[in-house]
Write a protein that holds these residues in place. Structure first.
Motif, PDB file in Angstrom:
ATOM      1  N   MET A   1      11.251  46.183  -4.128  1.00  0.00           N
ATOM      2  CA  MET A   1      11.898  46.346  -5.430  1.00  0.00           C
ATOM      3  C   MET A   1      12.130  47.824  -5.700  1.00  0.00           C
ATOM      4  SD  MET A   1      10.665  44.092  -8.682  1.00  0.00           S
ATOM      5  CE  MET A   1      10.173  45.469  -9.721  1.00  0.00           C
ATOM      6  N   SER A   2      13.331  48.170  -6.106  1.00  0.00           N
ATOM      7  CA  SER A   2      13.595  49.593  -6.327  1.00  0.00           C
ATOM      8  C   SER A   2      13.399  49.956  -7.797  1.00  0.00           C
ATOM      9  CB  SER A   2      14.991  49.966  -5.862  1.00  0.00           C
ATOM     10  OG  SER A   2      15.943  49.326  -6.668  1.00  0.00           O
ATOM     11  N   GLN A   3      12.842  51.119  -8.002  1.00  0.00           N
ATOM     12  CA  GLN A   3      12.577  51.625  -9.340  1.00  0.00           C
ATOM     13  C   GLN A   3      13.779  52.422  -9.827  1.00  0.00           C
ATOM     14  OE1 GLN A   3       9.795  51.296 -11.168  1.00  0.00           O
ATOM     15  NE2 GLN A   3       8.668  50.104  -9.658  1.00  0.00           N
ATOM     16  N   PRO A   4      13.999  52.442 -11.143  1.00  0.00           N
ATOM     17  CA  PRO A   4      15.053  53.335 -11.640  1.00  0.00           C
ATOM     18  C   PRO A   4      14.682  54.795 -11.369  1.00  0.00           C
ATOM     19  CG  PRO A   4      13.985  52.153 -13.463  1.00  0.00           C
ATOM     20  CD  PRO A   4      13.338  51.697 -12.196  1.00  0.00           C
ATOM     21  N   ILE A   5      15.679  55.578 -10.977  1.00  0.00           N
ATOM     22  CA  ILE A   5      15.467  56.979 -10.648  1.00  0.00           C
ATOM     23  C   ILE A   5      16.071  57.843 -11.756  1.00  0.00           C
ATOM     24  CG2 ILE A   5      15.988  58.801  -8.956  1.00  0.00           C
ATOM     25  CD1 ILE A   5      14.236  56.625  -7.765  1.00  0.00           C
ATOM     26  N   ASN A  10      14.059  70.231 -15.235  1.00  0.00           N
ATOM     27  CA  ASN A  10      13.692  71.554 -14.753  1.00  0.00           C
ATOM     28  C   ASN A  10      14.012  71.740 -13.273  1.00  0.00           C
ATOM     29  OD1 ASN A  10      12.396  74.159 -15.310  1.00  0.00           O
ATOM     30  ND2 ASN A  10      10.856  73.407 -13.883  1.00  0.00           N
ATOM     31  N   CYS A  11      13.427  70.908 -12.417  1.00  0.00           N
ATOM     32  CA  CYS A  11      13.633  71.084 -10.975  1.00  0.00           C
ATOM     33  C   CYS A  11      14.812  70.251 -10.473  1.00  0.00           C
ATOM     34  CB  CYS A  11      12.362  70.712 -10.206  1.00  0.00           C
ATOM     35  SG  CYS A  11      11.904  68.978 -10.333  1.00  0.00           S
ATOM     36  N   ARG A  12      15.340  69.397 -11.331  1.00  0.00           N
ATOM     37  CA  ARG A  12      16.448  68.513 -11.000  1.00  0.00           C
ATOM     38  C   ARG A  12      16.114  67.550  -9.856  1.00  0.00           C
ATOM     39  NH1 ARG A  12      20.520  70.435 -14.074  1.00  0.00           N
ATOM     40  NH2 ARG A  12      22.180  69.264 -13.116  1.00  0.00           N
ATOM     41  N   GLY A  13      14.822  67.388  -9.650  1.00  0.00           N
ATOM     42  CA  GLY A  13      14.383  66.431  -8.653  1.00  0.00           C
ATOM     43  C   GLY A  13      14.630  65.012  -9.144  1.00  0.00           C
ATOM     44  N   ARG A  14      15.001  64.146  -8.244  1.00  0.00           N
ATOM     45  CA  ARG A  14      15.221  62.753  -8.606  1.00  0.00           C
ATOM     46  C   ARG A  14      13.961  61.964  -8.293  1.00  0.00           C
ATOM     47  NH1 ARG A  14      20.516  62.011  -9.848  1.00  0.00           N
ATOM     48  NH2 ARG A  14      21.709  63.907  -9.498  1.00  0.00           N
ATOM     49  N   ILE A  15      13.404  61.391  -9.346  1.00  0.00           N
ATOM     50  CA  ILE A  15      12.058  60.837  -9.273  1.00  0.00           C
ATOM     51  C   ILE A  15      12.052  59.484  -9.968  1.00  0.00           C
ATOM     52  CG2 ILE A  15       9.671  61.255 -10.056  1.00  0.00           C
ATOM     53  CD1 ILE A  15      10.566  64.327  -9.949  1.00  0.00           C
ATOM     54  N   GLU A  16      11.146  58.626  -9.525  1.00  0.00           N
ATOM     55  CA  GLU A  16      11.034  57.317 -10.169  1.00  0.00           C
ATOM     56  C   GLU A  16      10.701  57.490 -11.649  1.00  0.00           C
ATOM     57  OE1 GLU A  16       8.268  54.967  -7.990  1.00  0.00           O
ATOM     58  OE2 GLU A  16       9.642  54.712  -6.300  1.00  0.00           O
ATOM     59  N   GLN A  17      11.419  56.755 -12.455  1.00  0.00           N
ATOM     60  CA  GLN A  17      11.317  56.906 -13.908  1.00  0.00           C
ATOM     61  C   GLN A  17       9.878  56.806 -14.427  1.00  0.00           C
ATOM     62  OE1 GLN A  17      13.654  54.068 -16.075  1.00  0.00           O
ATOM     63  NE2 GLN A  17      13.617  55.261 -17.923  1.00  0.00           N
ATOM     64  N   SER A  40      17.437  61.580 -24.767  1.00  0.00           N
ATOM     65  CA  SER A  40      16.117  61.765 -24.179  1.00  0.00           C
ATOM     66  C   SER A  40      16.251  62.522 -22.870  1.00  0.00           C
ATOM     67  CB  SER A  40      15.423  60.424 -23.968  1.00  0.00           C
ATOM     68  OG  SER A  40      16.025  59.706 -22.918  1.00  0.00           O
ATOM     69  N   PHE A  41      15.150  63.086 -22.438  1.00  0.00           N
ATOM     70  CA  PHE A  41      15.164  63.832 -21.185  1.00  0.00           C
ATOM     71  C   PHE A  41      13.823  63.658 -20.485  1.00  0.00           C
ATOM     72  CE2 PHE A  41      12.644  67.310 -22.965  1.00  0.00           C
ATOM     73  CZ  PHE A  41      12.952  67.235 -24.318  1.00  0.00           C
ATOM     74  N   TYR A  42      13.824  63.990 -19.213  1.00  0.00           N
ATOM     75  CA  TYR A  42      12.650  63.737 -18.380  1.00  0.00           C
ATOM     76  C   TYR A  42      12.113  65.023 -17.787  1.00  0.00           C
ATOM     77  CZ  TYR A  42      14.195  58.892 -18.455  1.00  0.00           C
ATOM     78  OH  TYR A  42      14.563  57.646 -18.851  1.00  0.00           O
ATOM     79  N   ILE A  43      10.795  65.061 -17.664  1.00  0.00           N
ATOM     80  CA  ILE A  43      10.117  66.188 -17.025  1.00  0.00           C
ATOM     81  C   ILE A  43       9.137  65.616 -16.003  1.00  0.00           C
ATOM     82  CG2 ILE A  43       8.510  68.096 -17.424  1.00  0.00           C
ATOM     83  CD1 ILE A  43       9.544  68.180 -20.314  1.00  0.00           C
ATOM     84  N   CYS A  44       9.096  66.215 -14.834  1.00  0.00           N
ATOM     85  CA  CYS A  44       8.119  65.729 -13.852  1.00  0.00           C
ATOM     86  C   CYS A  44       6.796  66.476 -14.028  1.00  0.00           C
ATOM     87  CB  CYS A  44       8.660  65.847 -12.427  1.00  0.00           C
ATOM     88  SG  CYS A  44       8.667  67.516 -11.748  1.00  0.00           S
ATOM     89  N   HIS A  45       5.754  65.904 -13.505  1.00  0.00           N
ATOM     90  CA  HIS A  45       4.427  66.481 -13.704  1.00  0.00           C
ATOM     91  C   HIS A  45       4.277  67.862 -13.080  1.00  0.00           C
ATOM     92  CE1 HIS A  45       2.295  63.273 -15.846  1.00  0.00           C
ATOM     93  NE2 HIS A  45       3.231  62.512 -15.310  1.00  0.00           N
ATOM     94  N   ASN A  46       4.914  68.075 -11.960  1.00  0.00           N
ATOM     95  CA  ASN A  46       4.834  69.402 -11.324  1.00  0.00           C
ATOM     96  C   ASN A  46       5.397  70.480 -12.238  1.00  0.00           C
ATOM     97  OD1 ASN A  46       3.745  68.310  -9.030  1.00  0.00           O
ATOM     98  ND2 ASN A  46       5.695  68.221  -7.925  1.00  0.00           N
TER      99      ASN A  46
END
Ligand SMILES: [Zn+2]
Length: 80
Positions: A1-5, A10-17, A40-46
């Motif tokens: 099953m694929s997760q939404p990306i 910040n890093c513009r990395g594409r990451i599972e939501q 809304s916007f997303y930030i990765c933990h790194n």
């Protein structure tokens, strides 16, 4: 099953939501994402450790009085 990306602002990395922190700008304030309206916007933990992250957030929510401590507090809220 694929997760939404989704993309980290910040890093513009594409990451599972589900492993991103989702925030939004409402009435000039940065808040945890709660509703389906508003941008809304997303930030990765790194990127929480990245010095540039605050500048990126201020670009999205320019009127916010928002400090690094506020970001960490929001992240805690979002995770709980
Ligand atoms: Zn990132």
């Amino acid at each position: 099953m694929s997760q939404p990306i989704r993309m980290c602002i910040n890093c513009r990395g594409r990451i599972e939501q589900h492993s991103l922190i989702r925030l939004q700008c409402i009435d000039g304030e940065v808040r945890p994402f709660r509703q389906n309206s508003g941008r809304s916007f997303y930030i990765c933990h790194n990127c929480l450790e990245d010095k540039k992250i605050m500048r990126k957030i201020m670009k999205i929510c320019p009127k916010a009085k928002f400090q690094r401590e506020d970001l960490l507090k929001l992240v805690e809220e979002t995770m709980s």
